[in-house]
Design a protein around this motif. Structure first.
Motif, short mmCIF file in Angstrom:
data_model
loop_
_atom_site.label_atom_id
_atom_site.label_comp_id
_atom_site.label_asym_id
_atom_site.label_seq_id
_atom_site.Cartn_x
_atom_site.Cartn_y
_atom_site.Cartn_z
N VAL A 172 0.84 -1.20 0.00
CA VAL A 172 0.00 0.00 0.00
C VAL A 172 0.87 1.25 0.00
CG1 VAL A 172 -1.78 1.26 1.26
CG2 VAL A 172 -1.84 -1.24 1.18
N ALA A 173 1.95 1.22 0.79
CA ALA A 173 2.83 2.38 0.85
C ALA A 173 3.48 2.66 -0.50
CB ALA A 173 3.91 2.17 1.92
N GLN A 174 3.84 1.61 -1.24
CA GLN A 174 4.44 1.82 -2.55
C GLN A 174 3.44 2.47 -3.51
OE1 GLN A 174 7.44 1.60 -3.59
NE2 GLN A 174 8.36 0.67 -1.78
N GLU A 175 2.16 2.15 -3.38
CA GLU A 175 1.15 2.83 -4.19
C GLU A 175 1.11 4.31 -3.86
OE1 GLU A 175 -2.43 0.78 -3.34
OE2 GLU A 175 -1.99 -0.94 -4.62
N GLN A 176 1.29 4.63 -2.59
CA GLN A 176 1.28 6.04 -2.19
C GLN A 176 2.50 6.78 -2.71
OE1 GLN A 176 -1.36 7.38 -0.85
NE2 GLN A 176 -2.28 5.34 -0.92
N VAL A 177 3.60 6.06 -2.92
CA VAL A 177 4.81 6.70 -3.46
C VAL A 177 4.52 7.25 -4.86
CG1 VAL A 177 7.17 6.30 -4.27
CG2 VAL A 177 6.43 5.36 -2.09
N GLY A 178 3.88 6.43 -5.69
CA GLY A 178 3.55 6.90 -7.03
C GLY A 178 2.60 8.09 -7.02
N LEU A 179 1.61 8.04 -6.13
CA LEU A 179 0.67 9.16 -6.03
C LEU A 179 1.38 10.41 -5.52
CD1 LEU A 179 -2.35 9.87 -6.34
CD2 LEU A 179 -2.60 9.34 -3.92
N ALA A 180 2.25 10.23 -4.51
CA ALA A 180 2.97 11.38 -3.97
C ALA A 180 3.87 12.02 -5.02
CB ALA A 180 3.78 10.95 -2.75
N TYR A 181 4.52 11.18 -5.82
CA TYR A 181 5.40 11.74 -6.85
C TYR A 181 4.61 12.56 -7.86
CZ TYR A 181 9.02 12.04 -10.38
OH TYR A 181 9.94 12.53 -11.28
#
Length: 561
Positions: A259-268
């Motif tokens: 889930v955190a890795q999905e947030q990395v893409g969104l944050a970028y």
């Protein structure tokens, strides 16, 4: 013999590659010692009578000795430069433990669960990435601390965390995201890997030093040769370290890390748009938003609302944000925001009269409105210059001259949208548009050059051209705008000024698209299409229809300052 699996496989690969890097160092030393060994053999043979006086070996001994001394001197010079050159460090905002005790506690607990050394310190970077960075090189510390650093040669690296992660991610997500990064302190503590990394960083730093000093050309050549020799081994070593760290972190919050890795893409995605669309217009005006990381939460929330693929991510916002792990998140955000401005745009290291912070609640009035009026003023100033040069006919009261050109008593035309429409439509509209594009590009370049010269004279209190002084960006966000883009921006700014002055519109901020025009509390994004029709096709009817719909009076002069 059984196959090695799990984190040990990656660790063994990393250690083997580290030894290969060190063998390159040993081979270079051996090559430098060959002439010295030959000179010692010849000298010993002559002393023992094994080489007769007057023989070829006796005659070659002075030349071999001279070559040996030269080789030793050059090798010593290379070794000294490699050892003393300052390795590059990532620009970051340090986080002392007293300012973030909860964050340090979280990372230490994570290191204990992973059975690896805890990072020695932490820092923030204004980017969507996290890594470990070795900062134990003596050149990075004052002389009084260098002896202590030599004694702590095995000290853990610094954990660098992307600042947008702290504001957008929840505490549990941040812990899961940092697990494989923190796990890298284990391989980093291995003596062979640490020595190989120091050697490669030293070579890289030596190449950078030699590039600016012509008298060190040989040292630069030798360092580049050694870098090429160990480049593949170093790359494989780092892959092995990453694989070992990733495998070790599998046991910690594995499901949450997905889930955190999905947030990395969104944050970028949100961070990139915030910098390009929102921060960059302010930076170009000498203002820097002081709460960029807080703004990324608003940008990502808006992105989640608009993007169906990101739908549902905002439900996490009820959980504890990772920035709560900081004692003073506002101060840290301000420091990271200033660093982001310096990295991506350039500018001084400290606020000043021409480089001041701006809060989000002031952005619309102090950035958007001012940006529009400065661009509208520039557009009309360029139109006046074109008229003064006789590049296009004008029809103004009180003008004199032939062929429609202004005479000596000409006065500037009023700043109206009608003037823009008249000049860009009709048979001559294309030529005027091209002339405007060229002149606007030259005007913007000239103003940028003036700002640079002012900075060189010390207006920003910094050394010219030096990032350390705060003038040159390391990572520019956008290339220079084309003439067509500049003209579209300036015409849009003029229309927005007219809408604010005559139709009750107000400047606003769209978190994903930057400056926005609000009419009746709603954003009017359809203006861009009508402006492009005017500029590209010379068709002013779509824009005239838009003006009538909004209630803008194109014949009314607008306030330019």
């Amino acid at each position: 013999m059984g196959l090695v699996a799990g984190p040990e496989a990656g660790a063994l690969t990393a250690r083997a590659r580290a030894l290969a890097v060190l063998r390159v160092r040993s081979a270079a030393l051996a090559v430098a010692l060959v002439p010295a060994a030959a000179a010692v053999v010849l000298a010993a043979g002559a002393a023992m009578g094994r080489i007769p006086h007057g023989s070829a070996g006796d005659a070659a001994r002075p030349a071999v000795t001279a070559v040996a001394l030269l080789a030793l001197a050059l090798a010593a010079a290379v070794a000294v430069v490699v050892a003393r050159a300052r390795p590059a460090l990532s620009p970051t905002v340090p986080i002392p433990e007293e300012t973030a005790p909860d964050l340090y506690r979280l990372v230490r607990d994570l290191a204990e669960r992973l059975d690896v050394p805890a990072p020695s310190a932490m820092a923030l970077t204004p980017d969507c990435d996290s890594w470990l960075e070795d900062r134990t090189h003596p050149a990075h510390s004052p002389p009084r601390e260098r002896l202590r650093l030599r004694r702590r040669a095995g000290a853990s690296p610094v954990l660098v965390i992307g600042s947008p992660f702290l504001w957008w991610m929840r505490v549990a997500e941040l812990r899961a995201l940092l697990a494989p990064v923190v796990a890298g302190t284990g391989p980093a503590a291995h003596p062979d890997i640490a020595a190989a990394r120091r050697f490669v960083r030293g070579l890289d730093a030596a190449v950078a030093v030699a590039a600016t000093r012509p008298h060190l050309a040989f040292i630069g050549w030798a360092a580049r040769l050694l870098l090429r020799s160990c480049r593949d081994h170093a790359a494989e070593m780092e892959r092995g370290v990453a694989a070992a760290a990733s495998e070790r972190a599998q046991t910690v919050d594995y499901g949450l890390r997905i889930v955190a890795q999905e947030q990395v893409g969104l944050a970028y995605a949100g961070w990139d748009r915030l910098l390009n669309r929102v921060a960059l217009p302010a930076w170009r005006m000498g203002r820097w938003p002081s709460r960029l990381d807080a703004g990324v939460v608003s940008a990502l929330t808006e992105l989640s609302r608009r993007d169906r693929l990101a739908e549902g991510f905002t439900s996490r916002l009820g959980e504890r944000p990772a920035c709560d792990l900081l004692e003073e998140p506002g101060l840290i955000d301000e420091a990271a925001s200033l660093l982001a401005a310096r990295l991506f745009h350039g500018g001084p290291a400290r606020p000043g009269p021409d480089w001041s912070p701006v809060a989000w609640n002031q952005y619309a009035d102090e950035v958007v409105d001012r940006k529009w009026r400065l661009e509208a003023a520039r557009l009309h100033r360029v139109l006046d210059d074109i008229a003064a040069c006789g590049a296009a006919p004008v029809a103004l009261p009180g003008t004199h001259g032939t062929h429609g050109g202004p005479g000596p008593d000409a006065v500037p035309a009023p700043a109206t949208v009608a003037r823009i429409l008249d000049r860009l439509t009709g048979p001559a509209g294309g030529g005027v548009g091209e002339e405007l594009e060229v002149r606007l590009s030259a005007e913007v370049a000239r103003e940028a050059a003036q700002e640079e010269r002012a900075a060189e004279r010390g207006a920003f209190g910094a050394a010219a051209g030096s990032w350390v002084g705060g003038l040159a960006p390391l990572f520019p966000l956008q290339p220079p705008r084309s003439g067509r883009e500049l003209l579209a921006d300036h015409v849009t700014a003029m229309v927005c000024c007219a809408a604010v002055d005559t139709a009750g519109a107000v400047p606003g901020l769209d978190w994903l698209d930057g400056p926005a025009l609000l009419v009746g509390g709603a954003r009017r994004a359809d203006l861009t299409r009508t402006v492009l029709s005017l500029i590209e096709d010379g068709d002013g009817e779509p824009l005239r229809a838009w003006l009538g719909e909004v209630g803008v009076r194109p014949e009314k002069p607008v306030r330019l300052m």
